[in-house]
Design an enzyme around this catalytic site. Structure first.
Site, PDB file in Angstrom:
ATOM      1  N   PRO A 131       0.825  -1.216   0.000  1.00  0.00           N
ATOM      2  CG  PRO A 131      -0.875  -1.598   1.553  1.00  0.00           C
ATOM      3  CD  PRO A 131       0.406  -2.181   1.040  1.00  0.00           C
ATOM      4  N   GLY A 132       2.025   1.219   0.606  1.00  0.00           N
ATOM      5  CA  GLY A 132       2.875   2.415   0.663  1.00  0.00           C
ATOM      6  C   GLY A 132       4.049   2.395  -0.300  1.00  0.00           C
ATOM      7  CD  GLN A 336     -15.786  10.623 -30.268  1.00  0.00           C
ATOM      8  OE1 GLN A 336     -15.725  10.091 -29.163  1.00  0.00           O
ATOM      9  NE2 GLN A 336     -16.569  11.647 -30.508  1.00  0.00           N
ATOM     10  N   GLY A 339     -19.551   5.900 -32.450  1.00  0.00           N
ATOM     11  CA  GLY A 339     -20.637   6.694 -31.865  1.00  0.00           C
ATOM     12  C   GLY A 339     -21.231   5.999 -30.644  1.00  0.00           C
ATOM     13  CD  GLU A 363       4.773  -6.555 -15.492  1.00  0.00           C
ATOM     14  OE1 GLU A 363       5.750  -6.560 -16.262  1.00  0.00           O
ATOM     15  OE2 GLU A 363       4.057  -7.547 -15.280  1.00  0.00           O
TER      16      GLU A 363
HETATM   17  C1  LIG Z   1      -4.236  -4.798 -12.083  1.00  0.00           C
HETATM   18  C2  LIG Z   1      -2.889  -4.632 -11.453  1.00  0.00           C
HETATM   19  C3  LIG Z   1      -2.037  -5.725 -11.359  1.00  0.00           C
HETATM   20  C4  LIG Z   1      -0.806  -5.612 -10.700  1.00  0.00           C
HETATM   21  N1  LIG Z   1      -0.019  -6.732 -10.531  1.00  0.00           N
HETATM   22  C5  LIG Z   1       1.054  -6.673  -9.691  1.00  0.00           C
HETATM   23  C6  LIG Z   1       1.758  -7.871  -9.315  1.00  0.00           C
HETATM   24  O1  LIG Z   1       1.452  -8.974  -9.778  1.00  0.00           O
HETATM   25  N2  LIG Z   1       2.757  -7.778  -8.411  1.00  0.00           N
HETATM   26  C7  LIG Z   1       3.145  -6.588  -7.867  1.00  0.00           C
HETATM   27  O2  LIG Z   1       4.059  -6.574  -7.038  1.00  0.00           O
HETATM   28  N3  LIG Z   1       2.502  -5.410  -8.219  1.00  0.00           N
HETATM   29  C8  LIG Z   1       1.464  -5.438  -9.102  1.00  0.00           C
HETATM   30  N4  LIG Z   1       0.791  -4.279  -9.449  1.00  0.00           N
HETATM   31  C9  LIG Z   1       1.222  -3.004  -8.883  1.00  0.00           C
HETATM   32  C10 LIG Z   1       1.714  -2.019  -9.917  1.00  0.00           C
HETATM   33  O3  LIG Z   1       2.972  -2.399 -10.422  1.00  0.00           O
HETATM   34  C11 LIG Z   1       1.709  -0.627  -9.262  1.00  0.00           C
HETATM   35  O4  LIG Z   1       0.355  -0.254  -9.087  1.00  0.00           O
HETATM   36  C12 LIG Z   1       2.446   0.398 -10.075  1.00  0.00           C
HETATM   37  O5  LIG Z   1       3.830   0.134 -10.086  1.00  0.00           O
HETATM   38  C13 LIG Z   1       2.225   1.830  -9.550  1.00  0.00           C
HETATM   39  O6  LIG Z   1       2.422   1.902  -8.173  1.00  0.00           O
HETATM   40  P1  LIG Z   1       1.305   2.611  -7.237  1.00  0.00           P
HETATM   41  O7  LIG Z   1      -0.018   2.033  -7.594  1.00  0.00           O
HETATM   42  O8  LIG Z   1       1.740   2.494  -5.830  1.00  0.00           O
HETATM   43  O9  LIG Z   1       1.308   4.113  -7.660  1.00  0.00           O
HETATM   44  P2  LIG Z   1       2.314   5.236  -7.103  1.00  0.00           P
HETATM   45  O10 LIG Z   1       3.700   4.736  -7.153  1.00  0.00           O
HETATM   46  O11 LIG Z   1       1.802   5.729  -5.803  1.00  0.00           O
HETATM   47  O12 LIG Z   1       2.132   6.366  -8.192  1.00  0.00           O
HETATM   48  C14 LIG Z   1       1.005   7.267  -8.202  1.00  0.00           C
HETATM   49  C15 LIG Z   1       1.196   8.228  -9.376  1.00  0.00           C
HETATM   50  O13 LIG Z   1       2.384   8.994  -9.186  1.00  0.00           O
HETATM   51  C16 LIG Z   1       3.259   8.809 -10.287  1.00  0.00           C
HETATM   52  N5  LIG Z   1       4.628   8.830  -9.811  1.00  0.00           N
HETATM   53  C17 LIG Z   1       5.199   8.047  -8.874  1.00  0.00           C
HETATM   54  N6  LIG Z   1       6.493   8.351  -8.702  1.00  0.00           N
HETATM   55  C18 LIG Z   1       6.764   9.352  -9.584  1.00  0.00           C
HETATM   56  C19 LIG Z   1       7.927  10.089  -9.929  1.00  0.00           C
HETATM   57  N7  LIG Z   1       9.104   9.857  -9.346  1.00  0.00           N
HETATM   58  N8  LIG Z   1       7.841  11.047 -10.889  1.00  0.00           N
HETATM   59  C20 LIG Z   1       6.651  11.270 -11.520  1.00  0.00           C
HETATM   60  N9  LIG Z   1       5.519  10.618 -11.240  1.00  0.00           N
HETATM   61  C21 LIG Z   1       5.574   9.666 -10.282  1.00  0.00           C
HETATM   62  C22 LIG Z   1       2.865   7.465 -10.889  1.00  0.00           C
HETATM   63  O14 LIG Z   1       3.284   7.344 -12.224  1.00  0.00           O
HETATM   64  C23 LIG Z   1       1.377   7.507 -10.710  1.00  0.00           C
HETATM   65  O15 LIG Z   1       0.817   8.289 -11.740  1.00  0.00           O
HETATM   66  C24 LIG Z   1      -0.411  -4.355 -10.174  1.00  0.00           C
HETATM   67  C25 LIG Z   1      -1.251  -3.240 -10.312  1.00  0.00           C
HETATM   68  C26 LIG Z   1      -2.484  -3.367 -10.930  1.00  0.00           C
HETATM   69  C27 LIG Z   1      -3.372  -2.154 -11.024  1.00  0.00           C
END
Ligand SMILES: Cc1cc2nc3c(=O)[nH]c(=O)nc-3n(C[C@H](O)[C@H](O)[C@H](O)COP(=O)(O)OP(=O)(O)OC[C@H]3O[C@@H](n4cnc5c(N)ncnc54)[C@H](O)[C@@H]3O)c2cc1C
Length: 389
Positions: A131-132, A336, A339, A363
Site C-alpha cells: 500500500p505504501g 468515437q 458513436g 509494471e
Molecule cells: C491490475 C494490477 C495488477 C498488478 N499486478 C502486480 C503484481 O502482480 N505484483 C506486484 O508486485 N505489483 C502489481 N501491481 C502493482 C503495480 O505495479 C503498481 O500499481 C504500479 O507500479 C504503480 O504503483 P502505485 O499504484 O503504488 O502508484 P504510485 O507509485 O503511488 O504512483 C502514483 C502516481 O504517481 C506517479 N509517480 C510516482 N512516482 C513518480 C515520480 N518519481 N515522478 C513522476 N511521477 C511519479 C505514478 O506514475 C502515478 O501516476 C499491479 C497493479 C495493478 C493495477
C-alpha cells in the site's frame, strides 16, 4: 535492412493466428457474458483444455528453455506470438511457463516449485507492491526476522496478479533494515498453507488482483529464493523479464480495433454519405494506422535487442510507454468512430478500453518509463541517434 519475417516466424505466427481465430474468437460472446456476471471468462478446466490442445501442436512453454520441455522461442518470435494473442480479449496464455526467477531456485526448490509450475500443477504470484510502495519499490516495509533457523514474515502486499488463485507466492521482505533495498531485501517462496491469506481487490478490469496479508508467517530457511539480501535484484529481474511483451499484446488488440473502425466507417451513413468519406474520420483512422505501425516496430526492435544480447532496457521502456499511451488513444478513437454503439456493451470496445488502460499503470507507469527514458538521455547512457551505431 531486412524487415521480412523468416519462414519459421511466419509459420509460427500463422499457426497462432489460426488458433486464436478457431478456438478463442468464437468464445468471445460467452466470455463477455461471464465476465459481466463477475465470473472468470474461461474456467480453469477450459483454460487447461485449450492449453493441452495447443500443446498437441507443440505450443508449450513458449520461452521455457528446451531442457525443461519448452520451446525456448526468441524474443522476436514471442513478441509476434503475443501480438496474435492480443487479437482477442479472451484471456489466454500458453501453458508450460514459470516465472523467470524460479530458475534461480536450488535443486530441491526446483522440484517443489519450478517443475510443478511449468507442468501447470502449481500457481505462483509475484508480490512486491505494498500500500505504501508501488513505483518506489525500494520503500517496501514488509519484514522478515530470524527466529532460530526460521524466518517470521509480517506485512501487506497489494495489487498482486493471481494472488487469489496462487498456492505459493514469491514475496519480498526486508531482512536487514539498515541496508534496505541495497542488500537488505530477501525473496521467500511461501506456500499459502504456511499462513498468508489473500483478499480480492475489485478493479475496473477483469484482472481482480489481491492483497496478501502476512501475520507472523513462519517459514524455514529453505524457503529463501536465491541469497539472503539479494531479493531486490531478483525483483528487478522479474519486472524486466519482458516489458516488450505487454505492448506486444496491444498490437493485436489495436489491429482488431482499427479493423472494426474501418468496417464501421465503410458501412455507417450520415447526412447521405458514408462516414468513411469524412476527413474527421479519415484522420482518426490514419493516425491510428500510423501509430500501430510505429508500435509494431518499437516492440520488434526492443525484442531484437533482447535476442542480440544488447542492453534492451531503454528500448523496452520506449515500447512500453508508446504502447500504453497510443493503444489508449486508438481504442478511444475507435469508440468515437462507433458513436453511441461504441459506448454500449453490445460491442467489446468498452472491454478493451478498460483492459488497455491498465497498460499505462502496471509494471512501471507511464511516468516511471518517462523518468527512465529521460535519465538515460540526460546522462548520456543512450544516444539520441539510437542503437544503429
Ligand atoms: C491490475 C494490477 C495488477 C498488478 N499486478 C502486480 C503484481 O502482480 N505484483 C506486484 O508486485 N505489483 C502489481 N501491481 C502493482 C503495480 O505495479 C503498481 O500499481 C504500479 O507500479 C504503480 O504503483 P502505485 O499504484 O503504488 O502508484 P504510485 O507509485 O503511488 O504512483 C502514483 C502516481 O504517481 C506517479 N509517480 C510516482 N512516482 C513518480 C515520480 N518519481 N515522478 C513522476 N511521477 C511519479 C505514478 O506514475 C502515478 O501516476 C499491479 C497493479 C495493478 C493495477
Amino acid at each position: 535492412m531486412d524487415f521480412s519475417l523468416s519462414t519459421e516466424e511466419r509459420e509460427v505466427r500463422d499457426w497462432v493466428r489460426t488458433f486464436v481465430q478457431r478456438e478463442l474468437v468464437p468464445r468471445e460472446q460467452d466470455v463477455l457474458r461471464r465476465e459481466r456476471a463477475g465470473e472468470p471468462g474461461l474456467t480453469g478446466e477450459e483454460l487447461t483444455e485449450l492449453r493441452l490442445k495447443a500443446k498437441e501442436s507443440g505450443f508449450w512453454g513458449v520461452q521455457t528453455p528446451e531442457e525443461y520441455g519448452g520451446m525456448g522461442l526468441s524474443a522476436v518470435m514471442t513478441a509476434l506470438l503475443e501480438a496474435e494473442l492480443g487479437r482477442t480479449f479472451v484471456q489466454f496464455s500458453f501453458g508450460g511457463s514459470a516465472d523467470n526467477i524460479l530458475f534461480h531456485a536450488n535443486e530441491e526448490q526446483k522440484q517443489r516449485y519450478l517443475l510443478p509450475t511449468i507442468a501447470g500443477e502449481r500457481k505462483s504470484c509475484f508480490a512486491i507492491t505494498e500500500p505504501g510502495a508501488g513505483s518506489d519499490a525500494k520503500a517496501i516495509r514488509a519484514s522478515a526476522r530470524k527466529d532460530g533457523s526460521d524466518w517470521i514474515i509480517n506485512g501487506e502486499k497489494t495489487f498482486i496478479t493471481g494472488g487469489n488463485e496462487a498456492d505459493f507466492t514469491m514475496v519480498f521482505a526486508i531482512t536487514d533494515q539498515e541496508k534496505g533495498a541495497d542488500g537488505g531485501v530477501t525473496c521467500f517462496l511461501v506456500d499459502r498453507d504456511m499462513g498468508w491469506r489473500s483478499e480480492y481487490i475489485d478493479t475496473m478490469g477483469e484482472w481482480g488482483p489481491a492483497a496478501l496479508v502476512f501475520e507472523d508467517v513462519r517459514v524455514p530457511e529453505s524457503q529463501v529464493l536465491g541469497e539472503v539480501g539479494q531479493g531486490f535484484a531478483l525483483a528487478m529481474q522479474w519486472i524486466g523479464r519482458g516489458r516488450y511483451l505487454l505492448p506486444a499484446r496491444a498490437i493485436g488488440s489495436c489491429e482488431r480495433l482499427i479493423s472494426m473502425a474501418i468496417e464501421h466507417a465503410n458501412t455507417r451513413e450520415t447526412f447521405g454519405a458514408l462516414i468513411a468519406e469524412r476527413q474527421a474520420i479519415q484522420w482518426m483512422i490514419a493516425d491510428s494506422g500510423v501509430e500501430l505501425e510505429a508500435l509494431r516496430w518499437l516492440v520488434l526492435h526492443a525484442a531484437w535487442q533482447v535476442d542480440s544480447g544488447m542492453d534492451s532496457r531503454h528500448a523496452q521502456s520506449v515500447a512500453k510507454l508508446y504502447g500504453g499511451t497510443k493503444a489508449n488513444e486508438i481504442v478511444d478513437r475507435v469508440m468515437q468512430i462507433h458513436g453511441g454503439m461504441g459506448y454500449t456493451r453490445e460491442l467489446p470496445i468498452e472491454r478493451w478500453y478498460r483492459e488497455l488502460r491498465l497498460l499505462r499503470i502496471y509494471e512501471g507507469t507511464d511516468e516511471i518509463q518517462r523518468r527512465t527514458i529521460a535519465r538515460n538521455l540526460l546522462k548520456g547512457h543512450v544516444k539520441v541517434s539510437g542503437s544503429l551505431g
